[in-house]
Design an enzyme around this catalytic site. Structure first.
Site, PDB file in Angstrom:
ATOM      1  N   GLY A 121      -7.319   8.780  10.549  1.00 49.44           N
ATOM      2  CA  GLY A 121      -7.016   8.937  11.815  1.00 49.44           C
ATOM      3  C   GLY A 121      -8.443   9.783  12.974  1.00 49.44           C
ATOM      4  O   GLY A 121      -8.497   9.841  14.081  1.00 49.44           O
ATOM      5  N   LYS A 133       0.722  -0.945   0.240  1.00 47.88           N
ATOM      6  CA  LYS A 133       0.042  -0.220  -0.095  1.00 47.88           C
ATOM      7  C   LYS A 133       0.604   0.964  -0.048  1.00 47.88           C
ATOM      8  O   LYS A 133       1.956   1.174   0.830  1.00 47.88           O
ATOM      9  CB  LYS A 133      -0.986   0.175   1.784  1.00 47.88           C
ATOM     10  CG  LYS A 133      -2.025   1.527   1.673  1.00 47.88           C
ATOM     11  CD  LYS A 133      -2.290   0.979   2.995  1.00 47.88           C
ATOM     12  CE  LYS A 133      -3.148   1.954   2.207  1.00 47.88           C
ATOM     13  NZ  LYS A 133      -3.765   2.345   3.720  1.00 47.88           N
TER      14      LYS A 133
END
Lengths: 261, 65
Positions: free
Chosen positions: A162, A101
């Site tokens: 986040g 990724k």
């Protein structure tokens, strides 16, 4: 790409088929919780990061992740395409396959991905045979460049990483889903099962979550909630949502008014 | 001086395998970039560190979004 053969609904990435559409992160919680998180999430793909090794730390995260899980190393920490490529090479040397990724962030306040550098790293690594899943800011032009660069999927952010803020970039993710012929995996910012379900209803191929679980009261229980929400959203997408009236109402019952006559 | 993970170390003349073991790295769990190129594990023993070498020793850790 969604595959439907013999009623099977699979996510295909890099020639491999997955039944789970929940990509689980392993950051910000203890190694001891990983096994329960993977189990209750039903996850078949788990992301890990590459970091400088510590001579005092001898716990190996790989000992805590069930062997059947596909590891998806990320290039977090990379600030340039070259650094992402180096991290990908190190990840492959760590011996967990060819999935990577791409995460490239120059900005340390908002942690937004550098789309242009991400395209370059994707091109380099795809040519080397990596199965590349690039994390990106949802932009159609970049997504098209990622297709040309050989990406196996596109991973747009829903909200700042986040943040648990949900589908802040919803309209732009929908454009990618509608226009890009690769799996669109909604990444970063998904904070609740309801948001994950909505992303799946929109036609996302999968959802990635980490902070939403790591900051929940009961991590494995939240993993299970996400699993069910993602499965429900996928079913709703496949079923085709009912239409929304622009105004007025439409009865579902017969309107005979039979008590009045 | 050899730079290991950004820190200067008195390791010139040692084999990489010996240095990593003495420093306390878990060889099983690490990958090494040696002067900018990936170094396969089977070459750790035959690689002798020299002044000016740059070594990165990495491992997996938890990570996500």
């Amino acid at each position: 790409m969604a595959m439907e053969q013999n009623g099977e609904d699979c996510l295909e990435l890099g020639g491999r088929k997955f039944h789970s559409r929940f990509i689980l992160g392993s950051g910000k919680y203890s190694l001891q919780l990983i096994e329960a998180a993977v189990r209750d999430a039903g996850a078949e793909i788990v992301t890990v990061a590459v970091r400088r090794a510590n001579t005092k730390e001898h716990e190996n995260i790989l000992d805590y992740i069930p062997k059947q899980v596909t590891l998806l190393p990320n290039t977090s920490g990379a600030r340039t395409a070259d650094e992402a490529v180096r991290i990908a090479h190190l990840a492959r040397e760590l011996g967990c396959g060819d999935f990577v990724k791409i995460e490239i962030m120059r900005d340390s306040k908002y942690l937004l991905p550098d789309n242009e550098a991400t395209v370059r790293a994707t091109e380099t690594l795809a040519k080397e045979g990596f199965i590349v899943l690039p994390y990106m800011y949802p932009d159609l032009n970049t997504a098209r460049d990622l297709v040309s660069a050989g990406a196996a999927a596109v991973m747009p952010l829903a909200a700042p990483i986040g943040s648990n803020k949900g589908l802040v970039t919803k309209e732009f993710i929908q454009i990618l889903i509608d226009e890009i012929d690769l799996p669109i995996i909604v990444d970063a910012g998904i904070g609740s099962p309801a948001q994950a379900c909505e992303a799946m209803q929109m036609g996302a191929a999968a959802v990635m979550a980490n902070t939403a679980l790591a900051t929940a009261g009961d991590l494995p229980l939240m993993a299970a909630a996400f699993r069910e929400a993602i499965a429900a959203g996928r079913k709703a997408y496949r079923a085709g949502l009912g239409r929304v009236l622009s105004r007025g109402a439409a009865a579902s019952d017969p309107l005979t008014g039979f008590l009045r006559d | 001086m050899v730079k290991v993970n950004g820190e200067p170390q008195e390791a010139a003349g040692e084999s990489l395998a010996a240095y990593l073991a003495a420093a306390g790295y878990d060889i099983r769990a690490v990958a090494v970039e040696y002067n900018g190129a990936i170094l396969p594990k089977e070459r750790y023993a035959a690689t002798v560190l020299a002044d000016g070498d740059v070594v990165e020793v990495v491992c997996f850790m938890g990570g996500g979004c």
